[in-house]
Design a protein around this motif. Sequence first.
Motif, short mmCIF file in Angstrom:
data_model
loop_
_atom_site.label_atom_id
_atom_site.label_comp_id
_atom_site.label_asym_id
_atom_site.label_seq_id
_atom_site.Cartn_x
_atom_site.Cartn_y
_atom_site.Cartn_z
N SER A 238 35.98 44.62 40.53
CA SER A 238 36.29 43.19 40.65
C SER A 238 37.76 42.92 40.97
O SER A 238 38.16 41.77 41.13
CB SER A 238 35.92 42.46 39.35
OG SER A 238 36.70 42.94 38.27
N ASN A 239 38.55 44.00 41.09
CA ASN A 239 39.98 43.88 41.36
C ASN A 239 40.21 43.68 42.86
O ASN A 239 40.03 44.61 43.66
CB ASN A 239 40.72 45.12 40.87
CG ASN A 239 42.23 44.97 40.95
OD1 ASN A 239 42.78 44.66 42.00
ND2 ASN A 239 42.89 45.18 39.84
N ARG A 240 40.58 42.49 43.25
CA ARG A 240 40.72 42.15 44.66
C ARG A 240 41.75 43.04 45.36
O ARG A 240 41.52 43.51 46.47
CB ARG A 240 41.13 40.68 44.80
CG ARG A 240 40.10 39.70 44.26
CD ARG A 240 40.66 38.28 44.24
NE ARG A 240 41.04 37.82 45.56
CZ ARG A 240 40.20 37.25 46.41
NH1 ARG A 240 38.94 37.07 46.07
NH2 ARG A 240 40.62 36.85 47.59
N LYS A 241 42.89 43.26 44.69
CA LYS A 241 43.95 44.05 45.29
C LYS A 241 43.50 45.49 45.53
O LYS A 241 43.76 46.09 46.58
CB LYS A 241 45.19 44.03 44.39
CG LYS A 241 46.39 44.75 44.98
CD LYS A 241 47.61 44.61 44.08
CE LYS A 241 48.82 45.33 44.68
NZ LYS A 241 50.01 45.22 43.80
N LEU B 262 40.77 45.54 48.34
CA LEU B 262 41.41 45.31 49.64
C LEU B 262 42.16 46.54 50.10
O LEU B 262 42.08 46.93 51.27
CB LEU B 262 42.37 44.12 49.55
CG LEU B 262 43.19 43.82 50.81
CD1 LEU B 262 42.27 43.48 51.99
CD2 LEU B 262 44.17 42.67 50.55
N LEU C 290 32.71 40.80 47.31
CA LEU C 290 34.15 40.98 47.49
C LEU C 290 34.46 41.70 48.80
O LEU C 290 35.41 41.35 49.51
CB LEU C 290 34.72 41.76 46.30
CG LEU C 290 36.21 41.56 45.98
CD1 LEU C 290 36.57 40.09 45.85
CD2 LEU C 290 36.56 42.31 44.69
N GLU D 26 34.12 39.17 51.50
CA GLU D 26 35.22 38.23 51.52
C GLU D 26 36.51 38.85 52.04
O GLU D 26 37.26 38.22 52.81
CB GLU D 26 35.46 37.69 50.11
CG GLU D 26 36.63 36.72 50.00
CD GLU D 26 36.98 36.38 48.55
OE1 GLU D 26 38.09 35.85 48.33
OE2 GLU D 26 36.16 36.65 47.65
N LEU D 27 36.79 40.11 51.66
CA LEU D 27 38.08 40.72 51.96
C LEU D 27 38.13 41.50 53.28
O LEU D 27 39.21 41.79 53.79
CB LEU D 27 38.49 41.66 50.81
CG LEU D 27 38.72 40.98 49.45
CD1 LEU D 27 39.03 42.03 48.39
CD2 LEU D 27 39.87 39.97 49.55
#
Length: 451
Positions: A297-300, A303, A363, A366-367
């Motif tokens: 769940s960590n976007r960074k 990505l 995610l 989205e990313l």
Amino acid sequence: MNEAQFLDDHAVLIETPQVIDASEYQKYSVKRGLRNEDGTGVLVGLTEIGDVHGYILDENEKIPVEGRLRYRGINIKDIVDNFQSEGRFGFEEVIYLLLFGRLPSRTQHEDFTKLIGGRRTMPPGYWEDIILRSPSPDIMNKLGMATLGTYSYDDNPEENSIRNVLRQSIELIARFPAMVAYSYQAKRRFYNNESLIIHAQNPGFSTAENFLHMIRPTGEYTPLEAELLDLALVLHAEHGGGNNSAFTVHVVTSAYTDTYSAIAAAVGSLKGSRHGGASNRVREMVNNIKDNVQDWSNRKEVLGYLKKILQGKAHDGSGLIYGMGHAIYTASDPRAVLLKEKAKSLAENVGGRIQEEYGLYELIQELSPKAFAEVKHNEKVISPNVDFYSGFVYSMLGIPEELFTPIFAVSRIAGWCAHRLEELSLGSRIYRPAYKNVLGARPFIPMGERE
């Protein structure tokens, strides 16, 4: 010289001349891959079966729009919304629509569903001789063999009248699920050394119910699972005449071959990793991300890993985020939109790690455009295609990856048969594109003077 050395030495002779300068293709206006310079497909035919719309051309520039898919002129979303709101299965209705060009009445739907269920059986000896006695480690190859093998059990295999080909088409559509399921069970037994479990088909089941019943050891499934597989079958049934396997059907049918040869050729096309194998590539990529990203769940973190994939530094080194983007769809793939909604329902129903994994898929969706923009310095609109979520759906249903592409075939044969019937009724010429020879003349050298 041994065989291995011979092949090593002579493969080079084939590979080397294949380097034709790119300028040659431009010089002769060659449409490589039957595609125009802007990536659009070369128009080679007209159809009334499937309509795929993904962009608008404005002064030779692609303008992204929300994707649209129509079966016989009817929006796929309207079809799905209707049968789901009424709580019934939709694949049999879609088969009827694709074959006959109109939606069935309630009575026609009931009669056709019974016809499909009744045509699932094969003549005595077929399952034992064609499926169980010659198992294959690859189910798609086995499906192609099983399709050709059906020729021998047909009393009238060669006649290409519309009535006869329609009869053959209905029988193949009805029998494909069992061909796949029993080939899978044979493969498990003879290649994986597992128990052979063969469930008898149920003529009263829908295609989705019957398939889940045949591949599962217990033969059991939940209503939601059957609904989800039914939706996947509906969404994969047809995608226009230009996709590789449907075009294959048109090409082979134009030679006036038999139905079994035409459909087997389409199976061979779909088996390719650039076509039907795409959902497997997505699944492999996501599994790789799961193994290398600690917090899903960590976007960074997600990505960063997507950027590594695009740079060719992670996963398979291809530099591709599989499942993102499509040859025609731009802003959205309507099939992916519909499949995602149902996948979300099942993930929430299961909960736990499955729901977390669904969050990872969202995610990645989205990313990916952001990763693409930062790595490729391109603001191109990118959206997930149907393969992005289909592998996740199948995995939630407990379906092994080796069945992903065969399930695609179980669905797409409806479209293939519709295209074969259309080619037979409208086509009047054998496909005969041209290849320009750029080698030129060479002198003959007598045997004694050759090196």
